[in-house]
Design a protein around this motif. Sequence first.
Motif, PDB file in Angstrom:
ATOM      1  N   LEU A   1      49.937  30.346   1.985  1.00 15.70           N
ATOM      2  CA  LEU A   1      50.875  31.288   1.163  1.00 15.70           C
ATOM      3  C   LEU A   1      50.325  32.772   2.029  1.00 15.70           C
ATOM      4  O   LEU A   1      49.278  32.991   1.989  1.00 15.70           O
ATOM      5  CB  LEU A   1      50.479  31.179  -0.307  1.00 15.70           C
ATOM      6  N   GLU A   2      51.456  33.682   2.347  1.00 14.47           N
ATOM      7  CA  GLU A   2      51.163  34.893   2.760  1.00 14.47           C
ATOM      8  C   GLU A   2      51.764  35.784   1.802  1.00 14.47           C
ATOM      9  O   GLU A   2      51.412  37.090   1.965  1.00 14.47           O
ATOM     10  CB  GLU A   2      51.859  35.056   4.217  1.00 14.47           C
ATOM     11  N   GLY A   3      52.614  35.408   0.851  1.00 14.63           N
ATOM     12  CA  GLY A   3      53.531  36.579  -0.020  1.00 14.63           C
ATOM     13  C   GLY A   3      54.443  35.617  -0.586  1.00 14.63           C
ATOM     14  O   GLY A   3      54.598  34.706  -0.593  1.00 14.63           O
ATOM     15  N   VAL A   4      55.068  36.654  -1.464  1.00 16.19           N
ATOM     16  CA  VAL A   4      56.139  36.195  -2.073  1.00 16.19           C
ATOM     17  C   VAL A   4      57.334  37.314  -1.886  1.00 16.19           C
ATOM     18  O   VAL A   4      57.424  38.572  -1.642  1.00 16.19           O
ATOM     19  CB  VAL A   4      56.007  36.148  -3.504  1.00 16.19           C
ATOM     20  N   VAL A   5      58.641  36.819  -1.786  1.00 17.70           N
ATOM     21  CA  VAL A   5      59.879  37.483  -1.530  1.00 17.70           C
ATOM     22  C   VAL A   5      60.904  37.463  -2.742  1.00 17.70           C
ATOM     23  O   VAL A   5      61.038  36.275  -2.841  1.00 17.70           O
ATOM     24  CB  VAL A   5      60.433  37.596  -0.106  1.00 17.70           C
ATOM     25  N   SER A   6      61.347  38.427  -3.456  1.00 18.46           N
ATOM     26  CA  SER A   6      62.339  38.184  -4.438  1.00 18.46           C
ATOM     27  C   SER A   6      63.605  38.815  -4.129  1.00 18.46           C
ATOM     28  O   SER A   6      63.842  39.508  -3.109  1.00 18.46           O
ATOM     29  CB  SER A   6      61.754  38.776  -5.835  1.00 18.46           C
TER      30      SER A   6
END
Length: 216
Positions: free
Chosen positions: A130-135
């Motif tokens: 996991l590097e991040g989340v995009v919404s």
Amino acid sequence: MRISPHRVSDVMTRAVVAVDRKALFKDIVERMDEWKVSALPVLEGDGRVIGVVSEADLLPKEEFRDSDPDRFTQLRRLTDLAKAGAVTAEELMSAPVVSVHADATLAEAARIMALRHVKRLPVVNAEGLLEGVVSRGDLLKVFLRPDNDLADEIRRDVVDPLFPAPAEPVHIVVAEGVATLTGRVPDATRIPLAVRLVRGVEGVVGVDCRLTAADG
């Protein structure tokens, strides 16, 4: 000509809340409420994403809490019924995970969201960590770019390379994301390409092209 589309890494959220596969139902709900998110990545080991648990995965527990579904409903909604009885993230999560890489374009991320009917995507590296989340909201951030920035990019990356010696200066005005181009250019065959490239500048809402041929 340098047209560099924005990448997921430009807009994603890097500080991400997640849960491990043994997280309990109530803990998941509390974490969603605390962080005001509708979905959480599920991790194992050193941070590899193995699934996502969302509000939609949690709702069957309430929906079927005091109901006795008929045979047809049982057959049609086997997955939801199983989640109604689930108590851990591993039992609740949707897997395999639908994810995206940080170097994907915003258009690619938007396409994945639309096709898979999801609102958020975990951003993972080549090892699945996991590097991040995009919404969806992150993808819309490009439309917050100042009009002056858009005009500068259109000038630098589209107009100057396509029309290096215009018959008269090409004027670029961007207002509320709508780009208006006026002027006379030596090669009218390039005007459709200019419109297409300006429309491709992220943050541009629309294009009003008033360019004409120098001999027109």
